[in-house]
Write a protein that holds these residues in place. Structure first.
Motif, PDB file in Angstrom:
ATOM      1  N   LEU A 242      16.185   8.837   8.458  1.00  0.00           N
ATOM      2  CA  LEU A 242      17.190   9.886   8.325  1.00  0.00           C
ATOM      3  C   LEU A 242      17.834   9.908   6.868  1.00  0.00           C
ATOM      4  O   LEU A 242      17.991  10.872   6.306  1.00  0.00           O
ATOM      5  CB  LEU A 242      18.200  10.111   9.561  1.00  0.00           C
ATOM      6  CG  LEU A 242      17.387  10.278  10.780  1.00  0.00           C
ATOM      7  CD1 LEU A 242      18.665  10.086  11.743  1.00  0.00           C
ATOM      8  CD2 LEU A 242      17.035  11.844  10.800  1.00  0.00           C
ATOM      9  N   MET A 243      18.562   8.684   6.598  1.00  0.00           N
ATOM     10  CA  MET A 243      19.114   8.818   5.448  1.00  0.00           C
ATOM     11  C   MET A 243      18.031   9.031   4.329  1.00  0.00           C
ATOM     12  O   MET A 243      18.728   9.942   3.238  1.00  0.00           O
ATOM     13  CB  MET A 243      19.854   7.479   5.209  1.00  0.00           C
ATOM     14  CG  MET A 243      20.858   7.069   6.202  1.00  0.00           C
ATOM     15  SD  MET A 243      22.349   8.242   5.951  1.00  0.00           S
ATOM     16  CE  MET A 243      23.049   7.583   4.419  1.00  0.00           C
ATOM     17  N   SER A 244      17.094   8.486   4.029  1.00  0.00           N
ATOM     18  CA  SER A 244      16.285   8.674   3.061  1.00  0.00           C
ATOM     19  C   SER A 244      15.751  10.008   2.983  1.00  0.00           C
ATOM     20  O   SER A 244      15.597  10.755   1.923  1.00  0.00           O
ATOM     21  CB  SER A 244      14.824   7.832   3.179  1.00  0.00           C
ATOM     22  OG  SER A 244      15.173   6.292   3.348  1.00  0.00           O
ATOM     23  N   ASP A 245      15.618  10.938   4.278  1.00  0.00           N
ATOM     24  CA  ASP A 245      15.181  12.412   4.187  1.00  0.00           C
ATOM     25  C   ASP A 245      16.003  13.161   3.778  1.00  0.00           C
ATOM     26  O   ASP A 245      16.026  13.908   3.211  1.00  0.00           O
ATOM     27  CB  ASP A 245      14.560  12.471   5.428  1.00  0.00           C
ATOM     28  CG  ASP A 245      13.460  11.773   5.814  1.00  0.00           C
ATOM     29  OD1 ASP A 245      12.549  11.435   4.859  1.00  0.00           O
ATOM     30  OD2 ASP A 245      12.702  11.800   7.119  1.00  0.00           O
ATOM     31  N   LEU A 246      17.249  12.860   4.341  1.00  0.00           N
ATOM     32  CA  LEU A 246      18.447  14.287   4.262  1.00  0.00           C
ATOM     33  C   LEU A 246      19.388  13.744   3.410  1.00  0.00           C
ATOM     34  O   LEU A 246      20.122  14.747   2.883  1.00  0.00           O
ATOM     35  CB  LEU A 246      19.108  13.906   5.713  1.00  0.00           C
ATOM     36  CG  LEU A 246      18.348  14.512   6.862  1.00  0.00           C
ATOM     37  CD1 LEU A 246      19.052  14.489   8.200  1.00  0.00           C
ATOM     38  CD2 LEU A 246      17.371  15.696   6.762  1.00  0.00           C
TER      39      LEU A 246
END
Ligand code: PMP
Ligand code: GLU
Length: 401
Positions: free
Chosen positions: A311-315
């Motif tokens: 999630l961190m990498s995406d968002l």
């Protein structure tokens, strides 16, 4: 009011302060997503709790020896000995009221005025405070960020002086999640031995390890005997067995250190709570049942680690994070969004809590003001909601500038 110089530099625990604030705001009706707490969200496995109830019913409600019951010390010795394939004398184990007390005892017994203690940085927030309470001086040593801040002998050598008496190391690390490999650990241990420096190894997250190469993170107890000089091993039941409230930790060291620690504990807290010791006996003593329960929790932490990093990498691609090899924290850099009026990790966390209800711990509490710490010891839906809210708020700030 004047207080003793003993506590001249004492600060409240930032980790405990943030989770208390989050609990208070929630009780006032705010929609809070608490990603600050450094504790497993699982209940203590019932076979452990049942043993405490049984212990209370059968009269285990009195003082035990300050060092802990002989049965529990033997079970702990068996537990750490089995993983390290090494004989551990139960007499060299002291049961404490949480790993926190084990660490404090070690610092207070070994260090004092005029002593420097190297503290691997970013550090768990209580280490420097414990060194201050011993009236010694913490010296913060930081490894390379590209190496997830892990220390090498060269980093240590650059920081050491003739006053250096100790080194506090935590692997898997809080707040970084970084894990020292056996080789890394051996190099550091040999350096400490060569310098005659006490190695205080906090292995409380050892069982919460995500590598596929071995079941648990490497321990100083697995090192070749000649690599290890004077040491204190700190560990406990809180994290692996989801037993934070029971307050059971332990230390393992030489008979001389154990004698002093038992004397100190005999005049301060005496024994860890007797019913908690009965519970811990089930945790450390019944290996197969305990291992099954721990494995289930570790699998859940690992799944959440993957969820959170994805999630961190995406968002939030602008926030770089350290990839956790163990423990249940994500330590990530937020300084790219610091602005006038909102500079530093404390201001960032206050803004985030106010704006979104998401509670994180400021990195300044761990010795690095560019970072913040997120605990992923909570359920998937909460983690997802928390990161999504944070991403929306950060996007808002970035698009306004
Ligand atoms: N060491 C580290 C690195 C920790 O994160 C904690 C968290 N509580 C402790 C020690 C203390 O553990 P306990 O709750 O058993 O006192
Ligand atoms: N160790 C946990 C943390 O870092 C629990 C709180 C504390 O004892 O500091 O959040």
């Amino acid at each position: 009011m004047t207080f003793s110089s003993n506590i001249a530099r004492l600060q409240p625990s930032a980790t405990l302060a943030v989770s208390s604030l989050a609990k208070r705001l929630r009780s006032e009706g705010r929609d809070i997503i608490d990603l600050s707490a450094g504790e497993p969200d699982f209940d203590t496995p019932s076979f452990i709790s049942d043993q405490a109830i049984e212990g209370i019913r059968s009269g285990q409600t009195r003082y035990t020896p300050a060092s802990g019951t002989p049965e529990l010390r033997a079970a702990i010795a068996g537990h750490i000995g089995a993983v390290a394939d090494r004989h551990i004398d139960p007499g060299d184990v002291v049961v404490t009221s949480g790993a926190k007390q084990a660490m404090f005892n070690a610092a207070f017994v070994l260090f004092g005025p005029g002593d420097d203690v190297l503290v691997a940085t970013p550090y768990w927030t209580s280490y420097p405070q414990m060194v201050y309470l011993a009236r010694a001086e913490p010296v913060f040593v930081r490894g390379a960020e590209e190496n997830d801040f892990r220390l090498t002998p060269a980093d240590l050598e650059a920081a050491a002086t003739e006053r250096t008496r100790g080194l506090i190391l935590c692997s898997p690390g809080n707040p970084t999640g970084a894990v020292y490999s056996s080789e890394d650990l051996e190099a550091v241990a040999r350096w400490a031995k060569g310098r005659g420096v006490w190695l205080i190894a906090d292995e409380i997250y050892r069982r919460i390890y995500y590598g596929s190469d071995r079941p648990v993170a490497p321990s100083i107890l697995e090192l070749p005997e000649d690599a290890l000089g004077p040491f204190v091993l700190v560990d406990g039941a809180s994290k692996s067995f989801a037993m934070t409230g029971w307050r059971i930790g332990f230390l393992y060291s030489s008979p001389e250190v154990v004698k002093k620690v038992v004397a100190l504990q005999g005049h301060t807290t005496s024994n860890a709570a007797a019913p908690s010791q009965a519970a811990a006996l089930a945790a450390f003593g019944s290996r197969d049942r305990a291992e099954a329960a721990v494995a289930e929790m570790v699998a859940a932490f690992q799944r959440r680690r993957d969820l959170v990093t994805g999630l961190m990498s995406d968002l939030l691609p602008e926030f770089t994070y350290l990839s956790p090899g163990g423990a249940f924290y994500l330590f990530f850099r937020v300084d790219s969004v610091y602005r006038e009026g909102c500079e530093g990790s404390t201001a960032f966390c206050s803004w985030l809590l106010e704006e979104t209800g998401v509670a994180l711990v400021p990195g300044v509490a761990f010795g690095d003001d560019r970072f913040v710490r997120l605990s992923f010891a909570t359920d998937d839906a909460t983690l997802k909601r928390g990161i999504e809210r944070m991403a929306t708020a950060v996007r808002g700030v970035l698009s306004a500038t």
